[in-house]
Design a protein around this motif. Structure first.
Motif, PDB file in Angstrom:
ATOM      1  N   GLY A   7     -11.551  -2.330   3.886  1.00  0.00           N
ATOM      2  CA  GLY A   7     -11.655  -0.914   4.225  1.00  0.00           C
ATOM      3  C   GLY A   7     -10.330  -0.314   4.652  1.00  0.00           C
ATOM      4  O   GLY A   7      -9.976   0.798   4.247  1.00  0.00           O
ATOM      5  N   ILE A   8      -9.593  -1.059   5.456  1.00  0.00           N
ATOM      6  CA  ILE A   8      -8.276  -0.582   5.900  1.00  0.00           C
ATOM      7  C   ILE A   8      -7.334  -0.453   4.713  1.00  0.00           C
ATOM      8  O   ILE A   8      -6.585   0.526   4.601  1.00  0.00           O
ATOM      9  CB  ILE A   8      -7.704  -1.508   6.985  1.00  0.00           C
ATOM     10  CG1 ILE A   8      -8.512  -1.353   8.277  1.00  0.00           C
ATOM     11  CG2 ILE A   8      -6.232  -1.227   7.234  1.00  0.00           C
ATOM     12  CD1 ILE A   8      -8.185  -2.375   9.344  1.00  0.00           C
ATOM     13  N   CYS A   9      -7.365  -1.427   3.797  1.00  0.00           N
ATOM     14  CA  CYS A   9      -6.493  -1.362   2.627  1.00  0.00           C
ATOM     15  C   CYS A   9      -6.871  -0.205   1.714  1.00  0.00           C
ATOM     16  O   CYS A   9      -5.994   0.433   1.129  1.00  0.00           O
ATOM     17  CB  CYS A   9      -6.508  -2.691   1.880  1.00  0.00           C
ATOM     18  SG  CYS A   9      -5.508  -3.949   2.704  1.00  0.00           S
ATOM     19  N   LYS A  10      -8.161   0.088   1.592  1.00  0.00           N
ATOM     20  CA  LYS A  10      -8.574   1.265   0.812  1.00  0.00           C
ATOM     21  C   LYS A  10      -8.049   2.551   1.457  1.00  0.00           C
ATOM     22  O   LYS A  10      -7.597   3.468   0.771  1.00  0.00           O
ATOM     23  CB  LYS A  10     -10.104   1.326   0.694  1.00  0.00           C
ATOM     24  CG  LYS A  10     -10.688   0.283  -0.210  1.00  0.00           C
ATOM     25  CD  LYS A  10     -10.327   0.539  -1.650  1.00  0.00           C
ATOM     26  CE  LYS A  10     -11.013  -0.491  -2.532  1.00  0.00           C
ATOM     27  NZ  LYS A  10     -10.418  -0.542  -3.856  1.00  0.00           N
ATOM     28  N   ALA A  11      -8.097   2.608   2.778  1.00  0.00           N
ATOM     29  CA  ALA A  11      -7.559   3.778   3.485  1.00  0.00           C
ATOM     30  C   ALA A  11      -6.048   3.883   3.286  1.00  0.00           C
ATOM     31  O   ALA A  11      -5.510   4.979   3.096  1.00  0.00           O
ATOM     32  CB  ALA A  11      -7.904   3.698   4.972  1.00  0.00           C
ATOM     33  N   ILE A  12      -5.361   2.738   3.317  1.00  0.00           N
ATOM     34  CA  ILE A  12      -3.912   2.737   3.093  1.00  0.00           C
ATOM     35  C   ILE A  12      -3.609   3.212   1.674  1.00  0.00           C
ATOM     36  O   ILE A  12      -2.667   3.987   1.461  1.00  0.00           O
ATOM     37  CB  ILE A  12      -3.315   1.343   3.355  1.00  0.00           C
ATOM     38  CG1 ILE A  12      -3.345   1.031   4.852  1.00  0.00           C
ATOM     39  CG2 ILE A  12      -1.882   1.257   2.841  1.00  0.00           C
ATOM     40  CD1 ILE A  12      -2.915  -0.386   5.205  1.00  0.00           C
ATOM     41  N   GLU A  13      -4.393   2.762   0.704  1.00  0.00           N
ATOM     42  CA  GLU A  13      -4.183   3.202  -0.673  1.00  0.00           C
ATOM     43  C   GLU A  13      -4.357   4.720  -0.800  1.00  0.00           C
ATOM     44  O   GLU A  13      -3.590   5.381  -1.501  1.00  0.00           O
ATOM     45  CB  GLU A  13      -5.140   2.476  -1.619  1.00  0.00           C
ATOM     46  CG  GLU A  13      -4.792   1.021  -1.822  1.00  0.00           C
ATOM     47  CD  GLU A  13      -5.826   0.268  -2.634  1.00  0.00           C
ATOM     48  OE1 GLU A  13      -6.816   0.894  -3.088  1.00  0.00           O
ATOM     49  OE2 GLU A  13      -5.656  -0.945  -2.808  1.00  0.00           O
ATOM     50  N   ALA A  18      -1.686  10.104  -1.144  1.00  0.00           N
ATOM     51  CA  ALA A  18      -1.385  11.401  -0.532  1.00  0.00           C
ATOM     52  C   ALA A  18       0.115  11.551  -0.291  1.00  0.00           C
ATOM     53  O   ALA A  18       0.691  12.621  -0.559  1.00  0.00           O
ATOM     54  CB  ALA A  18      -2.156  11.557   0.776  1.00  0.00           C
ATOM     55  N   CYS A  19       0.746  10.494   0.206  1.00  0.00           N
ATOM     56  CA  CYS A  19       2.200  10.537   0.441  1.00  0.00           C
ATOM     57  C   CYS A  19       2.956  10.755  -0.864  1.00  0.00           C
ATOM     58  O   CYS A  19       3.921  11.525  -0.912  1.00  0.00           O
ATOM     59  CB  CYS A  19       2.673   9.250   1.105  1.00  0.00           C
ATOM     60  SG  CYS A  19       2.183   9.070   2.820  1.00  0.00           S
ATOM     61  N   PHE A  57       6.707   0.238   2.603  1.00  0.00           N
ATOM     62  CA  PHE A  57       6.187  -0.737   3.566  1.00  0.00           C
ATOM     63  C   PHE A  57       4.660  -0.835   3.520  1.00  0.00           C
ATOM     64  O   PHE A  57       4.103  -1.931   3.585  1.00  0.00           O
ATOM     65  CB  PHE A  57       6.668  -0.399   4.981  1.00  0.00           C
ATOM     66  CG  PHE A  57       8.069  -0.853   5.243  1.00  0.00           C
ATOM     67  CD1 PHE A  57       8.359  -2.188   5.434  1.00  0.00           C
ATOM     68  CD2 PHE A  57       9.106   0.059   5.310  1.00  0.00           C
ATOM     69  CE1 PHE A  57       9.648  -2.617   5.679  1.00  0.00           C
ATOM     70  CE2 PHE A  57      10.398  -0.354   5.556  1.00  0.00           C
ATOM     71  CZ  PHE A  57      10.678  -1.706   5.731  1.00  0.00           C
ATOM     72  N   LEU A  58       3.975   0.290   3.416  1.00  0.00           N
ATOM     73  CA  LEU A  58       2.512   0.240   3.351  1.00  0.00           C
ATOM     74  C   LEU A  58       2.035  -0.368   2.035  1.00  0.00           C
ATOM     75  O   LEU A  58       1.047  -1.114   1.999  1.00  0.00           O
ATOM     76  CB  LEU A  58       1.920   1.640   3.542  1.00  0.00           C
ATOM     77  CG  LEU A  58       2.069   2.243   4.933  1.00  0.00           C
ATOM     78  CD1 LEU A  58       1.520   3.662   4.955  1.00  0.00           C
ATOM     79  CD2 LEU A  58       1.391   1.388   5.985  1.00  0.00           C
ATOM     80  N   GLY A  59       2.749  -0.072   0.958  1.00  0.00           N
ATOM     81  CA  GLY A  59       2.403  -0.674  -0.332  1.00  0.00           C
ATOM     82  C   GLY A  59       2.594  -2.180  -0.322  1.00  0.00           C
ATOM     83  O   GLY A  59       1.840  -2.915  -0.968  1.00  0.00           O
ATOM     84  N   LYS A  65      -2.173  -8.241   0.473  1.00  0.00           N
ATOM     85  CA  LYS A  65      -3.618  -8.457   0.530  1.00  0.00           C
ATOM     86  C   LYS A  65      -4.178  -8.818  -0.844  1.00  0.00           C
ATOM     87  O   LYS A  65      -5.055  -9.656  -0.977  1.00  0.00           O
ATOM     88  CB  LYS A  65      -4.301  -7.202   1.081  1.00  0.00           C
ATOM     89  CG  LYS A  65      -5.797  -7.354   1.286  1.00  0.00           C
ATOM     90  CD  LYS A  65      -6.510  -6.573   0.246  1.00  0.00           C
ATOM     91  CE  LYS A  65      -8.010  -6.676   0.412  1.00  0.00           C
ATOM     92  NZ  LYS A  65      -8.668  -6.402  -0.866  1.00  0.00           N
ATOM     93  N   GLU A  66      -3.644  -8.209  -1.888  1.00  0.00           N
ATOM     94  CA  GLU A  66      -4.133  -8.440  -3.245  1.00  0.00           C
ATOM     95  C   GLU A  66      -3.397  -9.568  -3.957  1.00  0.00           C
ATOM     96  O   GLU A  66      -3.605  -9.775  -5.155  1.00  0.00           O
ATOM     97  CB  GLU A  66      -4.020  -7.148  -4.058  1.00  0.00           C
ATOM     98  CG  GLU A  66      -4.913  -6.044  -3.529  1.00  0.00           C
ATOM     99  CD  GLU A  66      -4.741  -4.730  -4.257  1.00  0.00           C
ATOM    100  OE1 GLU A  66      -3.844  -4.628  -5.125  1.00  0.00           O
ATOM    101  OE2 GLU A  66      -5.507  -3.800  -3.956  1.00  0.00           O
ATOM    102  N   ASN A  67      -2.515 -10.269  -3.256  1.00  0.00           N
ATOM    103  CA  ASN A  67      -1.714 -11.357  -3.840  1.00  0.00           C
ATOM    104  C   ASN A  67      -0.946 -10.878  -5.069  1.00  0.00           C
ATOM    105  O   ASN A  67      -0.881 -11.567  -6.081  1.00  0.00           O
ATOM    106  CB  ASN A  67      -2.591 -12.558  -4.197  1.00  0.00           C
ATOM    107  CG  ASN A  67      -3.228 -13.177  -2.989  1.00  0.00           C
ATOM    108  OD1 ASN A  67      -2.657 -13.161  -1.900  1.00  0.00           O
ATOM    109  ND2 ASN A  67      -4.416 -13.723  -3.147  1.00  0.00           N
ATOM    110  N   SER A  68      -0.362  -9.709  -4.984  1.00  0.00           N
ATOM    111  CA  SER A  68       0.337  -9.110  -6.112  1.00  0.00           C
ATOM    112  C   SER A  68       1.837  -9.322  -6.081  1.00  0.00           C
ATOM    113  O   SER A  68       2.533  -8.889  -6.996  1.00  0.00           O
ATOM    114  CB  SER A  68       0.063  -7.606  -6.157  1.00  0.00           C
ATOM    115  OG  SER A  68      -1.301  -7.376  -6.364  1.00  0.00           O
ATOM    116  N   HIS A  69       2.351  -9.946  -5.037  1.00  0.00           N
ATOM    117  CA  HIS A  69       3.792 -10.189  -4.990  1.00  0.00           C
ATOM    118  C   HIS A  69       4.166 -11.229  -6.024  1.00  0.00           C
ATOM    119  O   HIS A  69       3.451 -12.197  -6.250  1.00  0.00           O
ATOM    120  CB  HIS A  69       4.215 -10.640  -3.590  1.00  0.00           C
ATOM    121  CG  HIS A  69       4.196  -9.544  -2.587  1.00  0.00           C
ATOM    122  ND1 HIS A  69       5.146  -8.557  -2.547  1.00  0.00           N
ATOM    123  CD2 HIS A  69       3.334  -9.264  -1.589  1.00  0.00           C
ATOM    124  CE1 HIS A  69       4.874  -7.722  -1.563  1.00  0.00           C
ATOM    125  NE2 HIS A  69       3.772  -8.116  -0.973  1.00  0.00           N
TER     126      HIS A  69
END
Length: 193
Positions: A7-13, A18-19, A57-59, A65-69
């Motif tokens: 949920g927090i990651c969805k909010a960050i996305e 928006a940014c 930084f937020l991305g 979280k998504e193991n995308s690095h």
């Protein structure tokens, strides 16, 4: 706990979107005003720069979280599950130490720059360094959650590798089932040789 993190990651996305939208409006609007009307938005460049820092930084938290690095898993993928667990715990330990250093440095910079104001907006320059502190805390929570899942045995063997070898492999892993993605990646590497 995973539900809260998701949920927090969805909010960050949503915040990232928006940014990015605000950045596009500010920069595009400033270009149109500058070239079309010989004027401009004075805060555009400064706010856009700050938003870009926060997006970065937020991305990175969402990507963690998504193991995308991206990384090299050539050796780790050949290890048995016990070896993968050891490597995961060791790498998370190193990352947690680096995050502690980043958080400590960010706190120092926030304290130093609390009274320093930006030239155009007049806002505190500590806002910039707050982004790295938020990243350090968010990434540490995710890494500690992964370590807890390793210790309690709730992390599957497929989840023991937390990086992607290439961007193509990451896309294939999202589109195809795990066995098909691995076979297709091996086939594309074999054809390239």
């Amino acid at each position: 706990m995973r539900v809260w993190i998701d949920g927090i990651c969805k909010a960050i996305e949503a915040l990232l979107a928006a940014c990015l939208a605000v950045m596009v409006v500010l920069v595009f609007g400033n270009v149109v005003l500058r070239y079309g009307f010989n004027s401009g938005i004075t805060v555009s460049e400064e706010v856009s720069r700050w938003l870009f820092i926060w997006i970065t930084f937020l991305g990175a938290v969402v990507a963690l979280k998504e193991n995308s690095h991206l990384g090299v898993d050539m050796v780790v993928s050949k290890l048995p599950p016990a070896g993968r667990k050891f490597c995961l715990v060791a790498s998370h330990g190193v990352m947690l130490y680096i995050l502690w250093l980043l958080a400590d440095g960010s706190l120092s910079q926030i304290e130093i720059n609390r009274e320093v104001t930006a030239p155009v907006t007049g806002a505190s320059m500590a806002i910039i360094y707050l982004a790295s502190l938020v990243f350090a805390v968010g990434a540490a929570v995710l890494l500690l959650g992964n370590l807890l899942r390793v210790v309690t045995g709730r992390l599957s063997d497929d989840e023991l590798i937390t990086i992607q070898e290439s961007e193509e492999a990451a896309v294939l892993a999202q589109v195809l089932p795990p066995a098909s993605a691995a076979g297709r990646e091996a086939g594309s590497q074999g054809g390239a040789r």
